[in-house]
Design an enzyme around this catalytic site. Structure first.
Site, PDB file in Angstrom:
ATOM      1  N   SER A 185      30.525  38.066  15.374  1.00 27.83           N
ATOM      2  CA  SER A 185      31.047  38.382  16.707  1.00 27.83           C
ATOM      3  C   SER A 185      32.570  38.438  16.721  1.00 27.83           C
ATOM      4  CB  SER A 185      30.491  37.350  17.692  1.00 27.83           C
ATOM      5  OG  SER A 185      30.449  37.903  18.961  1.00 27.83           O
ATOM      6  N   HIS A 324      21.963  38.560  19.429  1.00 24.27           N
ATOM      7  CA  HIS A 324      23.320  38.311  18.948  1.00 24.27           C
ATOM      8  C   HIS A 324      23.382  36.900  18.334  1.00 24.27           C
ATOM      9  CE1 HIS A 324      27.657  39.083  19.250  1.00 24.27           C
ATOM     10  NE2 HIS A 324      27.816  37.858  19.704  1.00 24.27           N
TER      11      HIS A 324
END
Ligand code: GTR
Length: 342
Positions: A185, A324
């Site tokens: 990320s 994610h």
């Protein structure tokens, strides 16, 4: 089909690495701080007693730097299998100092024959708009930045370079030709910037890095420059705000970041349910950066499907099922890619 999508995006053409990285620093991340005038390392051995049943001790290391005549230190960790030589290794930029961590299955990494270094990004400087603490506090008088001064991503990348400085002191224990920087990320964005700036990193892995990371920005779904600059303006230099709602005006796009890592190797990981990062946009960056690599991106000619794995070229891509997250599955695929290209 892919060619048409790329053509319609009207992306800026690839330039020399120096030119592209200069633009990225000036317009997006800010210029990465220079090498420290002095650096030394203090090692605390066996920080976690009996770690990995004695197969691989965990040490806590403090990097002591002098920069701009001022002192700055931060901690990082090493886990290195005992009695081995020429080990491939990861430098993992992590959200937490924990070992193991939910984003870092340390014992499995070791069992696969790798060493791993890691640090917690907020031990370098805080993840917010305060430019008076940690490394930021050393760089700026009164916490004020010019338009091209580094944002926080550039500072975390600088710290990864210092961990590499330490790795270089370990002699033949490590295989310096198989050095991998990785992160998830915002720290996947950081991993790419780290490798773009420093050729000692022979591989870079970005996991779900999305907007302002691996994803092409033009026509991207999910997070846009406006969203990221509203919430996280401090990750970037001040100049980046010029491109809020003006993405087609950017003299660059994120394929420049991947291309700067050539001729070394890059792997981009996406997750099927991570629409905020946009797997298609991450894939398109690989296509657009392909020509910069000796062995360009080898793919199926269409937008990616869940569980696609394209590992043949020097730039690779995989699309994992799920959310994610930096999962074991991502690590296992990364390990496979590194072994294939070692
Ligand atoms: C999100 C951000 C993304 C990504 C992510 C993270 O909120 O919008 O760009 O970096 O955070 O780092 O977890």
């Amino acid at each position: 089909m892919i060619e048409k999508i790329i053509k319609d995006l009207n992306l800026p053409e690839l330039l020399s690495k120096e030119k592209m990285f200069d633009i990225l620093q000036r317009e997006e991340y800010g210029f990465i701080p220079g090498k420290p005038e002095k650096i030394s390392f203090e090692v605390e051995e066996d920080t976690i007693r009996r770690f990995c049943a004695g197969k691989a001790p965990c040490n806590k290391i403090t990097a002591k730097c002098t920069l701009n005549g001022r002192d700055f230190s931060f901690p990082f960790y090493s886990v290195i299998p005992n009695g081995k030589k020429n080990l491939p290794f990861f430098i993992h930029i992590n959200f937490r100092p924990d070992i193991p961590d939910r984003y870092m299955p340390t014992e499995e990494i070791i069992d696969n024959g790798f060493a791993v270094f890691s640090f917690c990004y907020e031990d370098v400087t805080s993840d917010d708009g305060d430019f008076t603490n940690g490394l930021a506090g050393i760089l700026f008088e009164n916490g004020e930045r010019t338009d091209t001064d580094p944002g926080k991503i550039a500072m975390w990348a600088w710290a990864a370079h210092r961990v590499m400085d330490y790795a270089e002191t370990l002699g033949d224990i490590l295989d310096m030709k198989t050095s991998v920087v990785c992160g998830h990320s915002r720290l996947g964005k950081t991993a790419l910037v780290t490798a773009a700036a420093d050729e000692r990193f022979r591989f870079a892995y970005s996991n779900d890095s999305g907007c302002s990371g691996a994803s092409i920005t033009r026509d991207k779904r999910g997070e846009r420059v406006k969203d990221i600059c509203d919430r996280f303006p401090f990750w970037f230099c001040e100049n980046y705000k010029k491109y809020v709602d003006n993405e087609h005006g950017m003299p660059f796009d994120q394929h420049y970041l991947l291309a700067c890592i050539a001729p070394r190797k890059v792997l981009i990981g996406s997750a099927s349910e991570d629409m905020w990062a946009d797997p298609n946009a991450e894939f398109l960056s690989c296509v657009a950066a392909s020509d910069a690599f000796e062995n360009g991106f080898v793919h199926g000619g269409e937008l990616p499907k869940t569980n696609d794995v394209f590992f043949e070229g020097d730039i690779g891509y995989h699309l994992r099922e799920g959310l994610h997250y930096f999962s074991r599955e991502d690590w296992n695929r990364l390990i496979k890619f590194v072994r294939l290209h070692r």
